[in-house]
Motif scaffolding. Sequence first.
Motif, short mmCIF file in Angstrom:
data_model
loop_
_atom_site.label_atom_id
_atom_site.label_comp_id
_atom_site.label_asym_id
_atom_site.label_seq_id
_atom_site.Cartn_x
_atom_site.Cartn_y
_atom_site.Cartn_z
N ILE A 103 0.83 -1.21 0.00
CA ILE A 103 0.00 0.00 0.00
C ILE A 103 0.87 1.26 0.00
N SER A 104 1.93 1.24 0.82
CA SER A 104 2.78 2.42 0.91
C SER A 104 3.52 2.67 -0.42
N LEU A 105 3.98 1.59 -1.06
CA LEU A 105 4.64 1.75 -2.37
C LEU A 105 3.66 2.26 -3.43
N ALA A 106 2.42 1.78 -3.37
CA ALA A 106 1.40 2.24 -4.31
C ALA A 106 1.12 3.73 -4.12
N ILE A 107 1.10 4.18 -2.87
CA ILE A 107 0.89 5.60 -2.59
C ILE A 107 1.99 6.44 -3.22
N ILE A 108 3.23 5.98 -3.09
CA ILE A 108 4.36 6.71 -3.67
C ILE A 108 4.21 6.81 -5.18
N LEU A 109 3.91 5.68 -5.82
CA LEU A 109 3.80 5.66 -7.28
C LEU A 109 2.66 6.57 -7.76
N ILE A 110 1.53 6.53 -7.05
CA ILE A 110 0.38 7.36 -7.44
C ILE A 110 0.70 8.84 -7.31
N LEU A 111 1.28 9.23 -6.16
CA LEU A 111 1.58 10.64 -5.93
C LEU A 111 2.64 11.15 -6.88
N PHE A 122 16.48 14.07 -16.42
CA PHE A 122 16.12 13.91 -17.83
C PHE A 122 14.62 14.09 -18.08
N GLN A 123 13.87 14.38 -17.01
CA GLN A 123 12.42 14.58 -17.13
C GLN A 123 11.75 13.37 -17.80
N VAL A 124 12.02 12.20 -17.23
CA VAL A 124 11.49 10.93 -17.76
C VAL A 124 10.59 10.30 -16.70
N ARG A 125 9.49 9.68 -17.13
CA ARG A 125 8.59 8.99 -16.20
C ARG A 125 9.13 7.61 -15.87
N LEU A 126 8.77 7.14 -14.68
CA LEU A 126 9.26 5.85 -14.21
C LEU A 126 8.82 4.71 -15.13
N LYS A 127 7.60 4.78 -15.65
CA LYS A 127 7.10 3.69 -16.49
C LYS A 127 7.92 3.57 -17.79
N SER A 128 8.45 4.69 -18.29
CA SER A 128 9.29 4.63 -19.49
C SER A 128 10.60 3.90 -19.20
N LEU A 129 11.14 4.14 -18.00
CA LEU A 129 12.36 3.46 -17.59
C LEU A 129 12.11 1.96 -17.43
N TYR A 130 11.01 1.60 -16.77
CA TYR A 130 10.68 0.19 -16.58
C TYR A 130 10.45 -0.52 -17.90
N ARG A 131 9.91 0.21 -18.88
CA ARG A 131 9.72 -0.38 -20.20
C ARG A 131 11.06 -0.76 -20.82
N ASN A 132 12.09 0.04 -20.56
CA ASN A 132 13.42 -0.27 -21.08
C ASN A 132 14.08 -1.43 -20.34
N TYR A 133 13.62 -1.70 -19.11
CA TYR A 133 14.19 -2.79 -18.31
C TYR A 133 13.57 -4.15 -18.62
N ILE A 134 12.57 -4.18 -19.48
CA ILE A 134 11.73 -5.38 -19.62
C ILE A 134 12.53 -6.62 -20.03
N ASN A 149 3.32 10.04 -9.88
CA ASN A 149 2.73 10.17 -11.22
C ASN A 149 1.83 11.39 -11.33
N LYS A 150 1.37 11.91 -10.17
CA LYS A 150 0.58 13.14 -10.15
C LYS A 150 1.46 14.36 -9.95
N LYS A 151 2.77 14.18 -10.15
CA LYS A 151 3.76 15.24 -10.10
C LYS A 151 3.98 15.80 -8.69
N TYR A 163 7.88 14.55 -0.49
CA TYR A 163 6.56 14.62 0.14
C TYR A 163 5.82 13.29 0.03
N SER A 164 5.93 12.68 -1.15
CA SER A 164 5.23 11.40 -1.38
C SER A 164 5.71 10.34 -0.39
N MET A 165 7.01 10.32 -0.14
CA MET A 165 7.56 9.29 0.74
C MET A 165 7.23 9.55 2.20
N VAL A 166 7.13 10.80 2.58
CA VAL A 166 6.71 11.12 3.95
C VAL A 166 5.28 10.63 4.19
N VAL A 167 4.41 10.88 3.20
CA VAL A 167 3.03 10.41 3.30
C VAL A 167 2.98 8.88 3.37
#
Length: 413
Positions: A8-16, A382-394, A18-20, A25-29
């Motif tokens: 749940i805590s990891l999901a909160i980080i990813l959601i926040l 580099f102003q890149v989203r995490l999902k783009s990086l994970y796509r390269n790791y596939i 992705n909402k910029k 702050y995301s990790m404190v929450v």
Amino acid sequence: MIVLSLGISLAIILILVNKKVNMGYSMVVAATVLALLNGRSMGYIVAKFISTLNDSTTITLAFTISLITILAYLMDQYLILGRMVSALEIVLRSAKLTILLAPSIMGTLSVYGGALMSCPIVGRLGDRLSMTNDEKATINLIFRHTLYLIFPISPAMILASKIGGIDAWDLIRIQLPIGLFMYIFGYILFIRNYKDPEIKKLSNIEYIKSIFRFILYALPIIISLLGTIVFKVPFYISLIIGICYCIAVNMYDKRKDSRFKIDEHAIKTIYKGLKIPLVLTVIGILFYRNIVTDLSEIHMFLSGLLDRGMPLELMIFIASGVICISLASPQPGIAILFPLILPLAPTYEIRLMYAMFIFTTSFLFYYISPLHLCQILTLEYFQVRLKSLYRNYIFLIPLTFISMVIIYAIKIF
């Protein structure tokens, strides 16, 4: 409950994120929610946050990250970085080889967030090769961290040798093929298909001058590396010396050439290089880590897995994932699992195999953790989203893990 609450805590980080929302702050929450779900009070959470702020590790790391961003900014603004990259490319006679080696050289510096130092270099070279930003981010991370598996003075290797009762060079020997595979496959996937820009031929004297030019402009980074690794000077001291060197170079340059004149005081330029959001990110990461480290439920969870007869390898995989993704560090996985698993080995060679399985798995989970500071800083640069990086790791990450499993299976069976 511990696995669910961590999820749940990891999901909160990813959601926040992705909402910029700033990662700090995301990790404190997320850390607050994690602590509450595991029965901790708000008083405990506030006290832990204050202790994190007052901790010498937090202060030193935040200061160090600030200095790294300032040094990188000064090298860029004073055109030192561009001249260094040009000289290195001439020396190596290849932009592709340069973009491959530069992060690796800086990867010898075992410091949190150190990948930020190679970002500007990879960015410049990536532009010359017409790479996308997500490819630049991926290259910066792969070739900085691959040495982690075989670098004898990395914190994880030292820890593994000390608490595992094994020789570090024995572990390096069996992990060398894994590191080479990751390195080669990273080159094939992300560099091989690009064409090197043409570099003019040089006389021997011109080539030697290029070597000296590279050393001259690389000195801010060389000072940081030598100061920390050779002379054991605190990293932030080496960075301050590097910053002073950049200012001195610019003072000399602008007397010789108007191109290097900047219409502002050096202090203002230094201030512009300070990235406050990155400092907040560091605080958030350390707060989250301190909350997780304090949860005794993790240790109880691991002991329970072994008591139920779970296969050793599956247990290592799950436990490494839970620990190293959450803490964004391989050291806790090694520190917790080595004492639990290695005593079960009947021989020294089997002990090495268990150590390799734990070390490599912990490294890979740490590498892909959304909380991994080098990854966070690289993505922000580099102003890149995490999902783009994970796509390269596939392909890269699963195949690296499979190479380790093959070595393990051959040695064990």
